[in-house]
Write a protein that holds these residues in place. Structure first.
Motif, short mmCIF file in Angstrom:
data_model
loop_
_atom_site.label_atom_id
_atom_site.label_comp_id
_atom_site.label_asym_id
_atom_site.label_seq_id
_atom_site.Cartn_x
_atom_site.Cartn_y
_atom_site.Cartn_z
N SER A 63 20.61 -25.21 110.06
CA SER A 63 19.40 -25.77 109.45
C SER A 63 18.94 -26.98 110.25
N VAL A 64 17.72 -27.39 109.97
CA VAL A 64 17.18 -28.63 110.52
C VAL A 64 16.92 -29.55 109.35
N VAL A 65 17.58 -30.70 109.36
CA VAL A 65 17.33 -31.73 108.36
C VAL A 65 16.19 -32.58 108.88
N THR A 66 15.23 -32.89 108.02
CA THR A 66 14.06 -33.65 108.44
C THR A 66 13.84 -34.86 107.54
N GLY A 67 13.15 -35.83 108.11
CA GLY A 67 12.75 -37.02 107.37
C GLY A 67 11.45 -37.54 107.94
N LEU A 68 10.78 -38.40 107.18
CA LEU A 68 9.50 -38.95 107.61
C LEU A 68 9.57 -40.46 107.55
N ALA A 69 9.33 -41.10 108.71
CA ALA A 69 9.36 -42.56 108.79
C ALA A 69 8.13 -43.15 108.11
N ASP A 70 8.19 -44.44 107.84
CA ASP A 70 7.07 -45.14 107.21
C ASP A 70 5.78 -45.00 108.01
N ASP A 71 5.89 -44.90 109.35
CA ASP A 71 4.70 -44.78 110.19
C ASP A 71 4.25 -43.32 110.35
N GLU A 72 4.81 -42.42 109.51
CA GLU A 72 4.48 -40.99 109.49
C GLU A 72 5.07 -40.21 110.67
N THR A 73 5.96 -40.81 111.45
CA THR A 73 6.65 -40.09 112.53
C THR A 73 7.68 -39.16 111.92
N PRO A 74 7.63 -37.86 112.28
CA PRO A 74 8.63 -36.93 111.77
C PRO A 74 9.93 -37.02 112.57
N TYR A 75 11.05 -36.91 111.89
CA TYR A 75 12.37 -36.89 112.51
C TYR A 75 13.07 -35.61 112.07
N GLY A 76 13.92 -35.08 112.95
CA GLY A 76 14.66 -33.89 112.59
C GLY A 76 15.87 -33.70 113.47
N SER A 77 16.87 -33.05 112.92
CA SER A 77 18.09 -32.78 113.67
C SER A 77 18.73 -31.49 113.16
N THR A 78 19.23 -30.69 114.10
CA THR A 78 19.93 -29.46 113.75
C THR A 78 21.31 -29.82 113.19
N VAL A 79 21.66 -29.19 112.08
CA VAL A 79 22.98 -29.40 111.49
C VAL A 79 23.54 -28.06 111.01
#
Length: 163
Positions: free
Chosen positions: A21-37
């Motif tokens: 899966s890819v876990v994702t998050g969204l920073a305060d500045d709307e930058t998307p983050y993600g990492s395969t786990v």
């Protein structure tokens, strides 16, 4: 742990087939983050909860801890390249280049993922060099298809046995 024991542990764990899966998050500045786990699991049915494990030093973990939310995008068998992309050390915006995604439940949802869960962090537990996050499921969806799995350092999928 001795280097020999770590290598043996890696070999033992390589023989365990895991979903990707890819876990994702969204920073305060709307930058998307993600990492395969591959370290995630169902935790509870009542209430619906999952757990994911993220390395303590990851930028994604910092974003998730700040927002209190994460997305769990469970990949299908056609998504091995997507899994490789999100497993790299690229800058967050580079990982999402050319990837179809949208914000749902306050986190990035990868379009076409086999299943998706939007989660709120309920608890954190330290585990060696990782932090295990317990997430309450607030939004979810799934579609037909076969899962992407990781086994013996290679991507594959599940096939049903006869009988």
């Amino acid at each position: 742990m001795s280097e020999g024991l770590q290598e043996q542990f890696r070999e033992v764990m390589a023989r365990v087939a895991t979903p990707v899966s890819v876990v994702t998050g969204l920073a305060d500045d709307e930058t998307p983050y993600g990492s395969t786990v591959s370290a995630f699991a169902s935790l509870s049915m009542e209430p619906p909860m999952v757990l994911v494990s993220l390395v303590k030093s990851s930028r994604l973990l910092a974003v998730v801890r700040q927002s209190g939310r994460f997305g769990l995008n469970i990949l299908g068998s056609a998504h091995s390249q997507l899994a490789r992309t999100f497993a790299t050390a690229l800058a967050p915006e580079e990982k999402f280049t050319g990837v179809d995604w949208a914000v749902e439940a306050g986190v990035p949802r990868l379009t076409g993922a086999l299943s998706w869960l939007g989660c709120t962090v309920e608890q954190e537990v330290e585990g060696g060099d990782h932090l295990v996050l317990f997430g309450s499921v607030s939004s979810l969806s799934s579609c037909a298809g076969e899962p992407l799995t990781y086994h013996r350092r290679a991507f594959g999928t599940h096939t049903k046995l006869e009988g």
